[in-house]
Design a protein around this motif. Structure first.
Motif, short mmCIF file in Angstrom:
data_model
loop_
_atom_site.label_atom_id
_atom_site.label_comp_id
_atom_site.label_asym_id
_atom_site.label_seq_id
_atom_site.Cartn_x
_atom_site.Cartn_y
_atom_site.Cartn_z
N ASP A 132 0.83 -1.21 0.00
CA ASP A 132 0.00 0.00 0.00
C ASP A 132 0.87 1.26 0.00
N THR A 133 1.93 1.24 0.78
CA THR A 133 2.84 2.39 0.79
C THR A 133 3.49 2.58 -0.57
N THR A 134 3.90 1.48 -1.18
CA THR A 134 4.50 1.55 -2.52
C THR A 134 3.52 2.17 -3.51
N ALA A 135 2.26 1.73 -3.46
CA ALA A 135 1.25 2.28 -4.37
C ALA A 135 1.07 3.77 -4.16
N ALA A 136 1.05 4.20 -2.89
CA ALA A 136 0.88 5.63 -2.60
C ALA A 136 2.06 6.44 -3.09
N VAL A 137 3.27 5.91 -2.91
CA VAL A 137 4.47 6.63 -3.35
C VAL A 137 4.47 6.78 -4.87
N ILE A 138 4.14 5.72 -5.58
CA ILE A 138 4.16 5.77 -7.04
C ILE A 138 3.04 6.67 -7.56
N ARG A 139 1.89 6.68 -6.89
CA ARG A 139 0.80 7.59 -7.31
C ARG A 139 1.24 9.05 -7.21
N SER A 140 2.16 9.34 -6.29
CA SER A 140 2.61 10.72 -6.10
C SER A 140 3.70 11.13 -7.09
N ALA A 141 4.15 10.20 -7.91
CA ALA A 141 5.26 10.49 -8.82
C ALA A 141 4.89 11.55 -9.84
N VAL A 142 5.86 12.39 -10.14
CA VAL A 142 5.70 13.46 -11.14
C VAL A 142 5.62 12.83 -12.54
N THR A 143 4.67 13.30 -13.36
CA THR A 143 4.63 12.90 -14.78
C THR A 143 4.54 14.16 -15.62
N ASP A 144 3.63 14.22 -16.59
CA ASP A 144 3.43 15.44 -17.37
C ASP A 144 1.97 15.48 -17.82
N GLY A 145 1.62 16.47 -18.62
CA GLY A 145 0.22 16.66 -18.99
C GLY A 145 -0.23 15.91 -20.22
N GLU A 146 0.66 15.17 -20.88
CA GLU A 146 0.27 14.47 -22.10
C GLU A 146 -0.43 13.16 -21.77
N ARG A 147 -1.53 12.90 -22.46
CA ARG A 147 -2.33 11.71 -22.18
C ARG A 147 -1.68 10.44 -22.72
N HIS A 148 -1.18 10.51 -23.95
CA HIS A 148 -0.64 9.31 -24.58
C HIS A 148 0.76 9.03 -24.03
N ILE A 149 0.99 7.81 -23.64
CA ILE A 149 2.26 7.44 -23.00
C ILE A 149 3.26 6.98 -24.06
N THR A 150 4.42 7.64 -24.07
CA THR A 150 5.50 7.29 -24.99
C THR A 150 6.82 7.25 -24.22
N TYR A 151 7.76 6.48 -24.72
CA TYR A 151 9.08 6.41 -24.09
C TYR A 151 10.02 7.35 -24.81
N GLU A 152 10.20 8.55 -24.23
CA GLU A 152 11.07 9.58 -24.79
C GLU A 152 11.90 10.16 -23.63
N PRO A 153 13.02 9.53 -23.30
CA PRO A 153 13.79 9.94 -22.11
C PRO A 153 14.22 11.40 -22.11
N GLU A 154 14.55 11.95 -23.27
CA GLU A 154 15.01 13.33 -23.30
C GLU A 154 13.85 14.31 -23.13
N ARG A 155 12.76 14.06 -23.81
CA ARG A 155 11.62 15.00 -23.80
C ARG A 155 10.70 14.78 -22.60
N ARG A 156 10.56 13.51 -22.17
CA ARG A 156 9.61 13.19 -21.09
C ARG A 156 10.33 12.32 -20.04
N PRO A 157 11.30 12.90 -19.32
CA PRO A 157 12.13 12.09 -18.43
C PRO A 157 11.36 11.41 -17.29
N GLU A 158 10.36 12.08 -16.73
CA GLU A 158 9.63 11.49 -15.61
C GLU A 158 8.79 10.30 -16.07
N VAL A 159 8.12 10.45 -17.19
CA VAL A 159 7.33 9.33 -17.75
C VAL A 159 8.26 8.20 -18.15
N ALA A 160 9.36 8.55 -18.81
CA ALA A 160 10.32 7.53 -19.24
C ALA A 160 10.89 6.77 -18.04
N ASN A 161 11.11 7.47 -16.93
CA ASN A 161 11.64 6.80 -15.74
C ASN A 161 10.68 5.74 -15.22
#
Length: 340
Positions: A222-251
């Protein structure tokens, strides 16, 4: 400098001896697991002789207190055992239990200059992290302390990232100058270069205990789920792996991919228009599923403190024996083995 990969070490385990470790400043986290702990288990299981130091003396390089250090040592030891490292095959020890390491520092300090220590990148980085605190003599001599760690065990390989290569070079310098002055005793250790990616924390910066942005190995699901829910992402809906442009999503994609043994691009394609919510759900499931047996073992070891203490006591004894033998070799080489 000689540089080897994990595959190189695994291909010839009998030829190598490894020294690595962690500062006991808190329980270990997912970044440690993906970056180093899994490779340590592979080395151990392949038969590479491994020394693993819980570097308690290094805690006071930049701190005024040792409050909580005993608990932190215990927590780190539990994490080691939980991921599959064990006493009989890996020598787990603490700095403070191996007096000969400190004694080895004295002749080693005579082999380096003040200027070499002050321009060492690791010393500079550690000093910068203290936010203006005066440099202690222990912090200044930290690279020589690490050289004593490595050379007492006659380690041939030291796991490092590329940014730590200059730090290891000072150990090689100590070994080389000792040979010139007193005779051949130490090999110049090679770098075991890690290709593990940097895992970001929930705030988008490097995962670090001091930043409080981690998924701890000891966390419940449960703690793990809460921590990951708090993770920073971005405002784009479609998920893509672009480490340079979208580092938080890529991580987040990278974490899931490493634990699922799949390419991050594949994970991204499967999530697609599911957005950040679906991404975090996939990562949470991957983390909790992968760490479930690790956490179960951790609970079992925590319920048997006598066994845990015994693992450390045995490792301390082995490391102390090796260090004492190395110190005797150093004394003999320097002509200081009086009365022997």
């Amino acid at each position: 400098m000689s540089v080897l990969t994990l595959d190189d070490a695994l291909a010839a385990p009998a030829q190598h001896r490894v020294l690595t470790g962690d500062r006991p400043t808190g329980a270990l986290h997912l970044g440690h697991y993906l970056g180093t702990l899994r490779s340590r288990v592979l080395l151990q299981d392949a038969g590479v002789r491994t020394f693993l130091v819980i570097a308690d003396h290094q805690v006071v390089t930049d701190r005024d207190t040792t409050a909580g250090i005993a608990d932190n040592v215990h927590e780190v030891l539990l994490d080691y055992l939980a991921v599959g490292l064990d006493g009989p095959r890996t020598t787990i020890f603490t700095h403070s239990a191996v007096a000969a390491i400190g004694q080895l520092m004295l002749p080693f300090l005579s082999l380096v200059t003040d200027a070499e220590l002050r321009r060492n990148p690791t010393v500079k980085a550690e000093l910068a992290a203290t936010a203006g605190r005066p440099m202690s003599a222990l912090l200044l001599t930290y690279p020589v302390h690490q050289a004593a760690d490595i050379l007492f065990a006659h380690a041939t390989l030291v796991p490092v990232g590329r940014d730590q290569l200059p730090h290891l070079e000072l150990t090689r310098t100590v070994a080389r100058r000792f040979t010139r002055r007193y005779g051949a005793l130490f090999d110049e250790p090679a770098a075991l270069l890690s290709d593990a990616p940097t895992v970001l924390g929930t705030d988008g910066t490097k995962m670090s205990k001091t930043r409080g942005n981690v998924v701890a190995l000891r966390d419940d699901e449960d703690t793990t789920a809460a921590v990951i829910r708090s993770a920073v992402t971005d405002g784009e809906r479609h998920i893509t792996y672009e480490p340079e442009r979208r580092p938080e999503v890529a991580n987040l994609l990278l974490i899931a991919a490493l634990l699922l043994d799949r390419a991050p691009e594949v994970v991204a394609d499967e999530i697609g228009a599911g957005g950040a919510g679906r991404l975090k759900a996939v990562v949470t499931e991957a983390v909790n599923e992968h760490l479930r047996p690790v956490r179960a073992r951790r609970r079992a070891f925590a319920a048997d403190p006598a066994h845990v203490a015994g693992v450390l006591a045995d490792g301390n004894a082995v490391a102390a024996g090796v260090a004492d033998a190395t110190l005797e070799q150093v004394r003999a080489a320097m002509g200081m083995a009086y009365g022997v």
